[in-house]
Design a protein around this motif. Sequence first.
Motif, short mmCIF file in Angstrom:
data_model
loop_
_atom_site.label_atom_id
_atom_site.label_comp_id
_atom_site.label_asym_id
_atom_site.label_seq_id
_atom_site.Cartn_x
_atom_site.Cartn_y
_atom_site.Cartn_z
N TYR A 140 0.48 -0.78 0.25
CA TYR A 140 -0.18 0.09 -0.06
C TYR A 140 0.68 1.04 0.07
O TYR A 140 0.32 2.53 0.31
CB TYR A 140 -1.05 -0.11 1.72
CG TYR A 140 -2.07 -1.24 1.09
CD1 TYR A 140 -3.03 -0.86 0.50
CD2 TYR A 140 -1.54 -2.26 2.22
CE1 TYR A 140 -4.33 -1.65 -0.07
CE2 TYR A 140 -2.63 -3.17 1.64
CZ TYR A 140 -3.75 -2.86 0.84
OH TYR A 140 -5.05 -3.83 0.60
N TRP A 141 2.19 1.00 0.20
CA TRP A 141 3.23 2.26 0.13
C TRP A 141 3.15 3.24 1.52
O TRP A 141 2.52 4.31 0.84
CB TRP A 141 3.01 2.77 -1.57
CG TRP A 141 4.11 3.06 -2.15
CD1 TRP A 141 4.36 4.95 -2.09
CD2 TRP A 141 5.22 3.00 -2.78
NE1 TRP A 141 5.45 4.04 -3.37
CE2 TRP A 141 6.33 3.52 -3.47
CE3 TRP A 141 5.47 0.95 -2.45
CZ2 TRP A 141 7.31 2.93 -4.42
CZ3 TRP A 141 6.23 0.88 -3.26
CH2 TRP A 141 6.89 1.75 -3.92
N ILE A 142 2.81 2.33 2.41
CA ILE A 142 2.51 3.13 3.68
C ILE A 142 3.58 3.11 4.21
O ILE A 142 4.32 2.52 4.28
CB ILE A 142 1.14 3.00 3.84
CG1 ILE A 142 0.46 1.51 3.90
CG2 ILE A 142 0.34 2.96 3.39
CD1 ILE A 142 -0.20 0.70 5.14
N HIS A 143 3.66 3.89 5.64
CA HIS A 143 4.53 4.46 6.74
C HIS A 143 4.38 3.60 7.69
O HIS A 143 2.89 3.15 7.54
CB HIS A 143 4.42 5.98 7.12
CG HIS A 143 6.18 5.92 8.12
ND1 HIS A 143 5.86 6.14 8.70
CD2 HIS A 143 7.19 6.40 8.18
CE1 HIS A 143 7.27 6.17 10.02
NE2 HIS A 143 7.60 6.44 9.23
N PRO A 144 4.61 2.88 8.47
CA PRO A 144 4.30 1.87 9.77
C PRO A 144 3.62 2.57 10.56
O PRO A 144 2.59 1.81 11.03
CB PRO A 144 5.75 1.68 10.19
CG PRO A 144 6.62 2.24 9.50
CD PRO A 144 6.04 3.08 8.46
N ASN A 145 4.05 3.73 10.65
CA ASN A 145 2.72 4.57 11.72
C ASN A 145 1.75 4.55 11.38
O ASN A 145 0.60 5.11 12.10
CB ASN A 145 3.20 6.36 11.90
CG ASN A 145 3.77 6.28 12.87
OD1 ASN A 145 4.83 5.15 13.08
ND2 ASN A 145 5.37 6.99 12.69
N GLN A 146 1.14 4.52 9.80
CA GLN A 146 0.15 4.27 9.07
C GLN A 146 -0.64 3.28 9.43
O GLN A 146 -1.89 2.81 8.71
CB GLN A 146 0.18 4.93 7.68
CG GLN A 146 0.07 6.43 7.00
CD GLN A 146 0.66 6.45 6.11
OE1 GLN A 146 1.22 5.84 5.39
NE2 GLN A 146 -0.53 7.03 5.56
N VAL A 147 -0.26 1.58 10.04
CA VAL A 147 -1.47 0.63 10.40
C VAL A 147 -1.29 0.61 11.70
O VAL A 147 -0.45 0.46 12.97
CB VAL A 147 -0.28 -0.67 9.67
CG1 VAL A 147 -0.83 -1.70 10.08
CG2 VAL A 147 0.51 -0.25 8.73
#
Length: 184
Positions: free
Chosen positions: A40-47
Amino acid sequence: FDVATIKLSQPDAAGPLIGISAGKLTLTSFTVKELMMYAYWIHPNQVLGAAGWTDSEKFDIVAKPEGGQTPEEQLRKMLQTLLADRFQLKFHRDTKPLPVYALVVGKNGPKMKARTPGDGGPGFRLVPQGARLPGRNASVAQLAFVLQAVVMDRPVLDETGLTGNFDFDLSWTPNETQFGGRGG
């Protein structure tokens, strides 16, 4: 994917490592959280709200799409489907303001060496080496992803408008916000 295998990683396996070669996607020693970050091309803080095992057990995935060569963006979308099917992941998207870093082109333009398909240069490589990040045949989007996944404490957005792949050597003096607080 036409064929996809998922296996537990060997405990001593190096990783996470991404390989895209001859139309095949190879992901080595990834946690499910890291797989979500890549897919999803996201940062760990976005999970948020993921089960504890998604950040501890590591997996190897080898997946071949039907028809061979497939752009990386399409491979990531196919990985999203694979994660939902094989790990029964259920999620929802939410919007909230977050602090981010944005990559932009400097006033004197980009200083990276542009690559062209079949130019005989080295293949894709983008592996952080401490506070050095040599990139070979890598896109700015891939650079942003590696910076947000490994180095920075928040998402990194590609706002350069640059397309294609480049060779570059990035080096910097890390501070306490980088590498999970171990960079000062």
